[in-house]
Write a protein that holds these residues in place. Structure first.
Motif, PDB file in Angstrom:
ATOM      1  N   SER A  72       0.851  -1.192   0.000  1.00 27.76           N
ATOM      2  CA  SER A  72       0.000   0.000   0.000  1.00 27.76           C
ATOM      3  C   SER A  72       0.884   1.238   0.000  1.00 27.76           C
ATOM      4  CB  SER A  72      -0.916   0.009   1.226  1.00 27.76           C
ATOM      5  OG  SER A  72      -0.183   0.354   2.384  1.00 27.76           O
ATOM      6  N   ALA A  73       0.303   2.363  -0.399  1.00 27.12           N
ATOM      7  CA  ALA A  73       1.052   3.612  -0.422  1.00 27.12           C
ATOM      8  C   ALA A  73       1.524   3.984   0.980  1.00 27.12           C
ATOM      9  CB  ALA A  73       0.201   4.728  -1.025  1.00 27.12           C
ATOM     10  N   ALA A  74       0.657   3.800   1.980  1.00 23.47           N
ATOM     11  CA  ALA A  74       1.022   4.173   3.347  1.00 23.47           C
ATOM     12  C   ALA A  74       2.162   3.305   3.879  1.00 23.47           C
ATOM     13  CB  ALA A  74      -0.193   4.093   4.264  1.00 23.47           C
ATOM     14  N   VAL A  75       2.111   2.007   3.667  1.00 22.83           N
ATOM     15  CA  VAL A  75       3.170   1.101   4.133  1.00 22.83           C
ATOM     16  C   VAL A  75       4.474   1.401   3.399  1.00 22.83           C
ATOM     17  CG1 VAL A  75       3.942  -1.321   4.154  1.00 22.83           C
ATOM     18  CG2 VAL A  75       1.637  -0.721   4.931  1.00 22.83           C
ATOM     19  N   SER A  76       4.388   1.587   2.097  1.00 25.27           N
ATOM     20  CA  SER A  76       5.581   1.930   1.315  1.00 25.27           C
ATOM     21  C   SER A  76       6.200   3.221   1.827  1.00 25.27           C
ATOM     22  CB  SER A  76       5.214   2.101  -0.161  1.00 25.27           C
ATOM     23  OG  SER A  76       4.688   0.906  -0.689  1.00 25.27           O
ATOM     24  N   ASN A  77       5.346   4.174   2.170  1.00 22.25           N
ATOM     25  CA  ASN A  77       5.830   5.462   2.651  1.00 22.25           C
ATOM     26  C   ASN A  77       6.535   5.347   3.995  1.00 22.25           C
ATOM     27  OD1 ASN A  77       5.837   8.399   2.066  1.00 22.25           O
ATOM     28  ND2 ASN A  77       4.886   8.426   4.093  1.00 22.25           N
ATOM     29  N   VAL A  78       6.018   4.545   4.898  1.00 26.74           N
ATOM     30  CA  VAL A  78       6.633   4.389   6.224  1.00 26.74           C
ATOM     31  C   VAL A  78       8.026   3.769   6.096  1.00 26.74           C
ATOM     32  CG1 VAL A  78       6.470   3.127   8.417  1.00 26.74           C
ATOM     33  CG2 VAL A  78       4.462   4.327   7.499  1.00 26.74           C
ATOM     34  N   ILE A  79       8.161   2.763   5.266  1.00 28.06           N
ATOM     35  CA  ILE A  79       9.464   2.117   5.079  1.00 28.06           C
ATOM     36  C   ILE A  79      10.445   3.086   4.419  1.00 28.06           C
ATOM     37  CG2 ILE A  79      10.672   0.237   3.896  1.00 28.06           C
ATOM     38  CD1 ILE A  79       7.991  -1.392   4.242  1.00 28.06           C
ATOM     39  N   ALA A  80       9.980   3.804   3.406  1.00 32.36           N
ATOM     40  CA  ALA A  80      10.826   4.793   2.725  1.00 32.36           C
ATOM     41  C   ALA A  80      11.217   5.916   3.676  1.00 32.36           C
ATOM     42  CB  ALA A  80      10.095   5.353   1.504  1.00 32.36           C
TER      43      ALA A  80
END
Length: 136
Positions: free
Chosen positions: A42-50
């Motif tokens: 998801s965009a939110a999960v990808s964003n947290v890792i990034a």
């Protein structure tokens, strides 16, 4: 041309921060885009890792090169890093909330909204770092 050079020299701290801000954004995107576009996160999960990768890079570069903080003793690094991460948590939460709302809930383009939020985050982080984290 001399006027431009004088302006750059006068605002060198902002110029060098923008350079490292762009590099931090590149690190963020190098993690976000494959997770979101290829791995199907998801965009939110990808964003947290990034975000986590970008914060590590930003601290290691902003400390010496932007804010000229060269004391790497634990007595300096621990409180400084705590303030740095706290400020980045605030901007990361803001970015993730905007992305969650616009992309995950509303279905808008995740690549475009990542770019929009990146601009807001760079501005927020500059002032937070200058006024709270690395102030003299």
């Amino acid at each position: 041309m001399q006027r431009i050079w004088n302006l750059v020299k006068e605002h060198w701290d902002m110029v060098i921060y923008l350079v490292f801000g762009v590099l931090t954004t590149v690190v963020n995107y190098l993690v976000y885009l494959p997770l979101y576009n290829l791995a199907g996160c998801s965009a939110a999960v990808s964003n947290v890792i990034a975000w986590a990768a970008a914060v590590a890079f930003a601290y290691l570069t902003n400390k010496p090169f932007v804010f000229h903080s060269h004391d790497w003793s634990l007595g300096t690094v621990i409180p400084e890093l705590g303030k740095f991460v706290s400020c980045r948590l605030a901007s990361g939460a803001m970015e993730t909330a905007i992305i969650f709302l616009t992309v995950d809930l509303l279905g808008w383009n995740g690549n475009i909204w990542k770019l929009v939020t990146s601009v807001l985050v760079v501005i927020f982080n500059y002032f937070a770092s200058k006024l709270l984290v690395f102030r003299k």
